[in-house]
Design a protein around this motif. Sequence first.
Motif, short mmCIF file in Angstrom:
data_model
loop_
_atom_site.label_atom_id
_atom_site.label_comp_id
_atom_site.label_asym_id
_atom_site.label_seq_id
_atom_site.Cartn_x
_atom_site.Cartn_y
_atom_site.Cartn_z
N GLY A 11 3.03 45.47 -52.71
CA GLY A 11 3.55 45.88 -54.01
C GLY A 11 3.78 44.71 -54.93
O GLY A 11 4.72 44.71 -55.74
N GLU A 12 2.93 43.70 -54.84
CA GLU A 12 3.15 42.46 -55.59
C GLU A 12 2.37 42.38 -56.90
O GLU A 12 2.42 41.36 -57.58
N CYS A 36 10.47 44.26 -55.22
CA CYS A 36 11.40 45.11 -55.97
C CYS A 36 11.58 44.70 -57.43
O CYS A 36 12.58 45.06 -58.06
N GLY A 37 10.63 43.92 -57.97
CA GLY A 37 10.66 43.64 -59.40
C GLY A 37 11.18 42.27 -59.82
O GLY A 37 11.04 41.90 -60.98
N TYR A 38 11.79 41.53 -58.90
CA TYR A 38 12.33 40.22 -59.28
C TYR A 38 11.28 39.12 -59.16
O TYR A 38 11.05 38.38 -60.10
N THR A 45 4.07 50.06 -59.75
CA THR A 45 3.57 49.49 -58.49
C THR A 45 4.46 49.89 -57.33
O THR A 45 3.97 50.23 -56.24
N MET A 46 5.77 49.86 -57.54
CA MET A 46 6.70 50.26 -56.48
C MET A 46 6.47 51.72 -56.09
O MET A 46 6.38 52.04 -54.90
N ARG A 47 6.35 52.60 -57.07
CA ARG A 47 6.14 54.01 -56.79
C ARG A 47 4.84 54.24 -56.01
O ARG A 47 4.83 54.94 -54.99
N GLY A 65 13.80 39.35 -53.78
CA GLY A 65 13.53 37.92 -53.96
C GLY A 65 14.31 37.34 -55.11
O GLY A 65 15.12 38.01 -55.77
N MET A 66 14.09 36.07 -55.37
CA MET A 66 14.71 35.39 -56.50
C MET A 66 14.16 35.95 -57.82
O MET A 66 13.01 36.39 -57.87
N PRO A 67 14.95 35.91 -58.90
CA PRO A 67 14.45 36.37 -60.20
C PRO A 67 13.52 35.32 -60.80
O PRO A 67 13.88 34.57 -61.71
#
Length: 256
Positions: A11-12, A36-38, A45-47, A65-67
């Motif tokens: 999901g990257e 997860c978006g960070y 993409t997550m869905r 992960g890190m932002p």
Amino acid sequence: MHLVDLNCDMGESFGAYRMGKDEEILDYVTSANIACGYHAGDPATMRKTVQMALEKNVGIGAHPGMPDLVGFGRREINISPQEAYDLVIYQMGALYGFVRSEGGKIQHVKPHGALFNMAAKSAPLSEAIAEAVYKVDPECILFGLAGSELVKAGKKIGLRTASEVFSDRTYQKDGSLTSRREENALIKDHKIAVNQVIRMVKEGKVKSVQGEDVVIQADTICIHGDGLHALEFAQYISNALREAGITIAKIGDFLR
């Protein structure tokens, strides 16, 4: 009987930028770590990744992960334990919404990149991450580098923990991964990578770059989905493990 989980970061993709062959790789792994978006990923993409994982009966994991989108979450940021706690809960919550809406359940949590490596050596960061996971869902399995502070923190708070090993990375004599800044950090030969993994699963040992054997526990094996030959390697390692008499199974089905 040797049992092991095979996990892959997924999901990257982000917006118009596509990364990895997630749909195809899902045929060969048993657990998926979903961005997860960070550090990567976006809502669509997550869905889609959650839907594909559920269709193929692959265990779903949050991959906070890190932002740091530009650095893909691989650059260290000097965050406090409180900040680590907050960002893990935030990202778990984002994925939880998609998983729940599709009728699924989060199986595990695995920090990404710099957050994973920093937590491996920092008890305060690890304890904050473990507490965040436990408070959101005490049934979740916490993935951490074998022998790391993260695994210790998970056990301390009462989570099930999975000791993770890496197929394509070299190890230091203290059991840590060789920094990606070093030339010998990555194992590019498929056969060498798989032989290292088979030994870790069957013998509980890995040869460090210093030439010393390191005792290691292998509950789950990480393969990376963003490499040029990721799909080819997923097929190769899956077949090689089975030929070696190792059963690949979803971590949630056998970890106690």
